[in-house]
Design an enzyme around this catalytic site. Structure first.
Site, PDB file in Angstrom:
ATOM      1  N   PRO A   9       0.791  -1.225   0.000  1.00  0.00           N
ATOM      2  CA  PRO A   9       0.000   0.000   0.000  1.00  0.00           C
ATOM      3  C   PRO A   9       0.828   1.283   0.000  1.00  0.00           C
ATOM      4  O   PRO A   9       1.864   1.369   0.650  1.00  0.00           O
ATOM      5  CB  PRO A   9      -0.825  -0.106   1.293  1.00  0.00           C
ATOM      6  CG  PRO A   9      -0.142  -1.127   2.118  1.00  0.00           C
ATOM      7  CD  PRO A   9       0.513  -2.069   1.165  1.00  0.00           C
ATOM      8  N   ASN A  10       0.318   2.222  -0.769  1.00  0.00           N
ATOM      9  CA  ASN A  10       0.853   3.586  -0.899  1.00  0.00           C
ATOM     10  C   ASN A  10       2.160   3.667  -1.690  1.00  0.00           C
ATOM     11  O   ASN A  10       2.647   4.765  -1.972  1.00  0.00           O
ATOM     12  CB  ASN A  10       1.040   4.243   0.489  1.00  0.00           C
ATOM     13  CG  ASN A  10      -0.267   4.301   1.246  1.00  0.00           C
ATOM     14  OD1 ASN A  10      -1.253   4.831   0.731  1.00  0.00           O
ATOM     15  ND2 ASN A  10      -0.316   3.732   2.435  1.00  0.00           N
ATOM     16  N   ARG A  17       4.986  10.748  -2.801  1.00  0.00           N
ATOM     17  CA  ARG A  17       4.657  10.553  -1.395  1.00  0.00           C
ATOM     18  C   ARG A  17       5.874  10.855  -0.507  1.00  0.00           C
ATOM     19  O   ARG A  17       6.930  10.230  -0.673  1.00  0.00           O
ATOM     20  CB  ARG A  17       4.271   9.077  -1.232  1.00  0.00           C
ATOM     21  CG  ARG A  17       4.131   8.614   0.181  1.00  0.00           C
ATOM     22  CD  ARG A  17       4.155   7.097   0.260  1.00  0.00           C
ATOM     23  NE  ARG A  17       3.883   6.676   1.608  1.00  0.00           N
ATOM     24  CZ  ARG A  17       4.151   5.473   2.079  1.00  0.00           C
ATOM     25  NH1 ARG A  17       4.677   4.551   1.301  1.00  0.00           N
ATOM     26  NH2 ARG A  17       3.887   5.174   3.328  1.00  0.00           N
ATOM     27  N   TYR A  22      11.017   9.009   0.989  1.00  0.00           N
ATOM     28  CA  TYR A  22      10.999   7.943  -0.034  1.00  0.00           C
ATOM     29  C   TYR A  22      11.624   8.357  -1.371  1.00  0.00           C
ATOM     30  O   TYR A  22      11.674   7.532  -2.292  1.00  0.00           O
ATOM     31  CB  TYR A  22       9.557   7.461  -0.251  1.00  0.00           C
ATOM     32  CG  TYR A  22       8.929   6.880   1.004  1.00  0.00           C
ATOM     33  CD1 TYR A  22       9.405   5.689   1.543  1.00  0.00           C
ATOM     34  CD2 TYR A  22       7.885   7.520   1.664  1.00  0.00           C
ATOM     35  CE1 TYR A  22       8.868   5.158   2.708  1.00  0.00           C
ATOM     36  CE2 TYR A  22       7.323   6.997   2.822  1.00  0.00           C
ATOM     37  CZ  TYR A  22       7.819   5.818   3.336  1.00  0.00           C
ATOM     38  OH  TYR A  22       7.284   5.288   4.487  1.00  0.00           O
ATOM     39  N   ASN A  71       8.028  -5.536  -0.469  1.00  0.00           N
ATOM     40  CA  ASN A  71       7.866  -4.361   0.382  1.00  0.00           C
ATOM     41  C   ASN A  71       6.377  -4.257   0.670  1.00  0.00           C
ATOM     42  O   ASN A  71       5.603  -3.766  -0.161  1.00  0.00           O
ATOM     43  CB  ASN A  71       8.380  -3.091  -0.295  1.00  0.00           C
ATOM     44  CG  ASN A  71       8.319  -1.890   0.643  1.00  0.00           C
ATOM     45  OD1 ASN A  71       7.697  -1.952   1.700  1.00  0.00           O
ATOM     46  ND2 ASN A  71       8.964  -0.801   0.245  1.00  0.00           N
ATOM     47  N   ALA A  74       2.983  -0.634   5.108  1.00  0.00           N
ATOM     48  CA  ALA A  74       2.529  -0.671   6.502  1.00  0.00           C
ATOM     49  C   ALA A  74       1.984  -2.041   6.904  1.00  0.00           C
ATOM     50  O   ALA A  74       1.929  -2.361   8.101  1.00  0.00           O
ATOM     51  CB  ALA A  74       1.476   0.411   6.734  1.00  0.00           C
ATOM     52  N   GLU A  95      12.412  -9.359   2.545  1.00  0.00           N
ATOM     53  CA  GLU A  95      11.665  -8.170   3.004  1.00  0.00           C
ATOM     54  C   GLU A  95      12.481  -6.920   2.695  1.00  0.00           C
ATOM     55  O   GLU A  95      13.678  -6.870   3.001  1.00  0.00           O
ATOM     56  CB  GLU A  95      11.427  -8.291   4.516  1.00  0.00           C
ATOM     57  CG  GLU A  95      10.755  -7.074   5.130  1.00  0.00           C
ATOM     58  CD  GLU A  95      10.590  -7.210   6.642  1.00  0.00           C
ATOM     59  OE1 GLU A  95      10.713  -8.323   7.194  1.00  0.00           O
ATOM     60  OE2 GLU A  95      10.352  -6.167   7.289  1.00  0.00           O
ATOM     61  N   HIS A  97      12.578  -2.512   2.690  1.00  0.00           N
ATOM     62  CA  HIS A  97      12.040  -1.187   3.002  1.00  0.00           C
ATOM     63  C   HIS A  97      12.965  -0.130   2.414  1.00  0.00           C
ATOM     64  O   HIS A  97      14.197  -0.265   2.498  1.00  0.00           O
ATOM     65  CB  HIS A  97      11.915  -0.975   4.515  1.00  0.00           C
ATOM     66  CG  HIS A  97      11.032  -2.003   5.140  1.00  0.00           C
ATOM     67  ND1 HIS A  97       9.670  -1.989   4.990  1.00  0.00           N
ATOM     68  CD2 HIS A  97      11.329  -3.115   5.847  1.00  0.00           C
ATOM     69  CE1 HIS A  97       9.158  -3.036   5.600  1.00  0.00           C
ATOM     70  NE2 HIS A  97      10.137  -3.747   6.128  1.00  0.00           N
ATOM     71  N   ARG A 104      12.834   5.155  12.636  1.00  0.00           N
ATOM     72  CA  ARG A 104      11.556   5.876  12.572  1.00  0.00           C
ATOM     73  C   ARG A 104      10.682   5.531  13.791  1.00  0.00           C
ATOM     74  O   ARG A 104      11.193   5.074  14.805  1.00  0.00           O
ATOM     75  CB  ARG A 104      10.876   5.558  11.234  1.00  0.00           C
ATOM     76  CG  ARG A 104      11.742   5.980  10.025  1.00  0.00           C
ATOM     77  CD  ARG A 104      11.069   5.670   8.710  1.00  0.00           C
ATOM     78  NE  ARG A 104       9.843   6.450   8.547  1.00  0.00           N
ATOM     79  CZ  ARG A 104       8.935   6.193   7.588  1.00  0.00           C
ATOM     80  NH1 ARG A 104       9.147   5.197   6.722  1.00  0.00           N
ATOM     81  NH2 ARG A 104       7.852   6.938   7.492  1.00  0.00           N
TER      82      ARG A 104
END
Ligand code: DQA
Length: 139
Positions: A9-10, A17, A22, A71, A74, A95, A97, A104
């Site tokens: 998502p996103n 964004r 990012y 990825n 969230a 995985e 990111h 963060r």
């Protein structure tokens, strides 16, 4: 090797964004470069904002792909269902990111996926994807 990249998502909004986190590049443009970096391999890309669609894609590719770069956005921090799907399939999943999630907010420090993934790459911007593909080639 056949390697599938799944973005959650996103991540369709990459480039627009929160660019301070990012970056300024959209994923499609980056993916074109990535494919040229690995001309001998078959790289595919899928993005969805929907948990079930990500699970369906893992099921679909997970018994034929040689590796998956995931990825989950969230959903990384919330989804036992995606973790179960990763566990259920044959293909190794890395995985990924873009940001360093450990630098963060605290809620980003926990991942449902890390225990069931082959490894984790995070914090290197879009190059995290390249490093994840590299890792699958050397598995
Ligand atoms: C992300 C980190 C997640 O915490 C966040 O929800 C994202 C992107 C990253 O690539 O840095 O959507 O997975």
């Amino acid at each position: 090797m056949k390697i599938l990249i799944i973005n959650g998502p996103n991540l369709n909004l990459l480039g627009r964004r929160e660019p301070e986190i990012y970056g300024n590049q959209g994923f499609e443009a980056f993916f074109d470069t990535l494919k040229k970096t690995f001309p001998a391999h078959n790289l595919e890309y899928f993005q969805s904002n929907h948990e079930g669609a990500i699970i369906d894609k893992l099921h679909e590719a997970g018994f034929s792909a040689d590796g998956i770069v995931l990825n989950a956005g969230a959903y990384t921090h919330t989804s036992a269902a995606i973790a179960d799907a990763v566990k259920a399939i044959d293909a190794p999943v890395v995985e990924v990111h873009i940001s360093n999630v450990f630098a963060r907010e605290a809620f980003r420090h926990h991942s449902f996926l890390s225990p069931v993934c082959a490894g984790i790459v995070c914090g290197f911007g879009l190059q995290s994807y390249r490093l994840a593909v590299e890792s699958l080639l050397h598995k």
